[in-house]
Design an enzyme around this catalytic site. Structure first.
Site, PDB file in Angstrom:
ATOM      1  CB  THR A   8      -0.941   0.018   1.210  1.00 32.77           C
ATOM      2  OG1 THR A   8      -0.172   0.028   2.416  1.00 32.77           O
ATOM      3  CG2 THR A   8      -1.839  -1.210   1.197  1.00 32.77           C
ATOM      4  N   GLY A  61      -1.069  -2.775  10.866  1.00 32.27           N
ATOM      5  CA  GLY A  61      -1.813  -2.678  12.103  1.00 32.27           C
ATOM      6  C   GLY A  61      -3.298  -2.874  11.874  1.00 32.27           C
ATOM      7  CG  ASP A  62      -5.653  -3.619  15.218  1.00 29.61           C
ATOM      8  OD1 ASP A  62      -5.615  -4.822  14.893  1.00 29.61           O
ATOM      9  OD2 ASP A  62      -5.288  -3.199  16.333  1.00 29.61           O
ATOM     10  CD  GLU A  80      -6.709   2.006   4.495  1.00 31.59           C
ATOM     11  OE1 GLU A  80      -6.526   1.586   3.334  1.00 31.59           O
ATOM     12  OE2 GLU A  80      -5.932   2.801   5.061  1.00 31.59           O
ATOM     13  NE  ARG A  98       1.624   5.564  12.563  1.00 30.41           N
ATOM     14  CZ  ARG A  98       0.629   4.697  12.664  1.00 30.41           C
ATOM     15  NH1 ARG A  98       0.857   3.400  12.471  1.00 30.41           N
ATOM     16  NH2 ARG A  98      -0.595   5.105  12.944  1.00 30.41           N
TER      17      ARG A  98
END
Length: 383
Positions: free
Chosen positions: A54, A80-81, A86, A185
């Site tokens: 992505t 991640g979640d 998405e 992050r």
């Protein structure tokens, strides 16, 4: 498409998987970990795959909207979640959403928030682990090919937005930590610990009206036509401009530290938020903490949550209720909502759970036990 002779609740052998990977997720090492840890295990287990990276926010959503799903036995999401969020919403936006959402999904932890993977790891009977150990466990689940049906949460907002959640909706403390820890992050999941202590230093109170439909009162349903939309019927909801039905529970307090709706056991890999276990079909966990709780008690709660012991503290400000639907109406626009770790504007929102609505790679082919015959049965075969 799954071969006709493939057992129900299992992926075929050999298996074809589309892997969607966010190379910038978490510490930015997802691609390297896929090549070094995941790929060898998949090849040994005869799982063929196509890897797609992505490039931007909502790219995975666009990809699954346009993809020919019949080429794949499952979709694996390594990030991640938020990337799983998405993918699920992309599937639900397709014209063929009813069949698309039955495509089996697999969570491979590669981001900074990996609560769904941690929950699936727990359901498989493994001890709580993090980082590469969790990634290997989840990869082995894919290699074993077992599937379980999972609940889905549909959400409707005052501005008319409709979206779906596979993990959680939070408002208040937890959502603020999601937002404010974004700057950390690169630290991986430890960003949430850092964000938690920063938020504790400046504790906020959030004002709003919370109402819910507890499991024991879920027999009374609203005609499906009362809330028209694309997607699964919302049989417990009325339009947001109308009062909640009289058999709902309205929380008398309107000052909160946090509100959390959770479909699974974990809020992060080290936050065992729902120690009462996996939700039954058509049930979700509602937690809220009322204003008045001390910072010291909040610290104790979050530390105990790492081992799933926070409910043992008998904190009078912490409430847990199994529910099938909820409505939350913030008094103002202060703060944000977090849905599966993705930020959403602060406005009135309501939602209901849809039982056994999608398939996920898990450690067991058993479905959650059901409460009654009203739940949607899992599809005869994943497609």
């Amino acid at each position: 498409m799954q071969p006709a002779d493939c057992p129900r609740g299992l992926l075929p052998r050999p298996c074809r998987v589309l892997v969607l990977l966010n190379p910038r997720g978490g510490k930015g090492k997802a691609l390297k970990l896929f090549q070094s840890r995941v790929r060898p295990l998949l090849e040994e287990a005869e799982v063929s795959f196509k890897l797609m990276l992505t490039e931007r926010q909502n790219h995975a959503r666009e990809l699954v909207c346009a993809e020919e799903l019949g080429h794949w036995d499952a979709l694996a999401v390594m990030s991640g979640d938020g990337l799983m969020h998405e993918v699920v919403n992309g599937l639900m936006e397709r014209p063929d959403w009813e069949s698309a959402i039955q495509k089996p999904l697999c969570s491979l932890p590669g981001g900074s928030g990996n609560a769904l993977a941690a929950s699936l790891n727990y359901y498989a009977g493994h001890e709580q682990v993090t980082n590469e150990d969790l990634l290997i466990n989840c990869t082995l689940l894919l290699c074993c090919r077992q599937l379980s049906p999972m609940n889905l949460l549909s959400l409707h907002t005052a501005s008319g937005r409709q979206l779906y959640s596979v993990l959680s909706l939070s408002w208040g403390f937890v959502a603020d930590v999601d937002l404010e820890s974004e700057k950390y992050r690169s630290l991986g999941e430890i960003r949430f610990t850092v964000g938690t202590f920063f938020r504790l230093a400046s504790l906020r109170i959030y004002q709003g009206q919370l109402a819910y439909l507890p499991v024991g009162k879920a027999a009374s349903k609203i005609p499906a036509s009362s809330l028209a939309q694309k997607g699964p019927a919302n049989t417990y909801l009325v339009p947001l401009e109308e009062p909640v039905p009289p058999h709902w529970t309205v929380v008398p307090e309107q000052d909160f530290v946090l509100v959390l709706v959770l479909l699974h056991t974990h809020l992060s890999t080290e936050m065992f938020a729902a120690p009462m276990g996996r939700c039954e079909a058509g049930v979700m966990h509602l937690f809220y903490i009322r204003a008045g709780v001390s910072r010291a008690m909040l610290v104790r709660l979050f530390l105990a949550m790492q081992k799933g012991k926070h409910m043992d503290l008998d904190c009078p400000y912490l409430v847990h209720v199994p529910v099938v639907a909820f409505r939350l109406e913030p008094r103002n626009q202060r703060g944000v909502f977090s849905v599966d770790g993705e930020l959403m504007v602060c406005e009135a929102v309501q939602g209901q759970v849809h039982p056994n609505y999608l398939w996920m790679v898990s450690g067991s082919s058993d479905s959650p036990s059901g409460r009654d015959s009203q739940r949607r049965p899992p599809p005869e075969e994943p497609i």
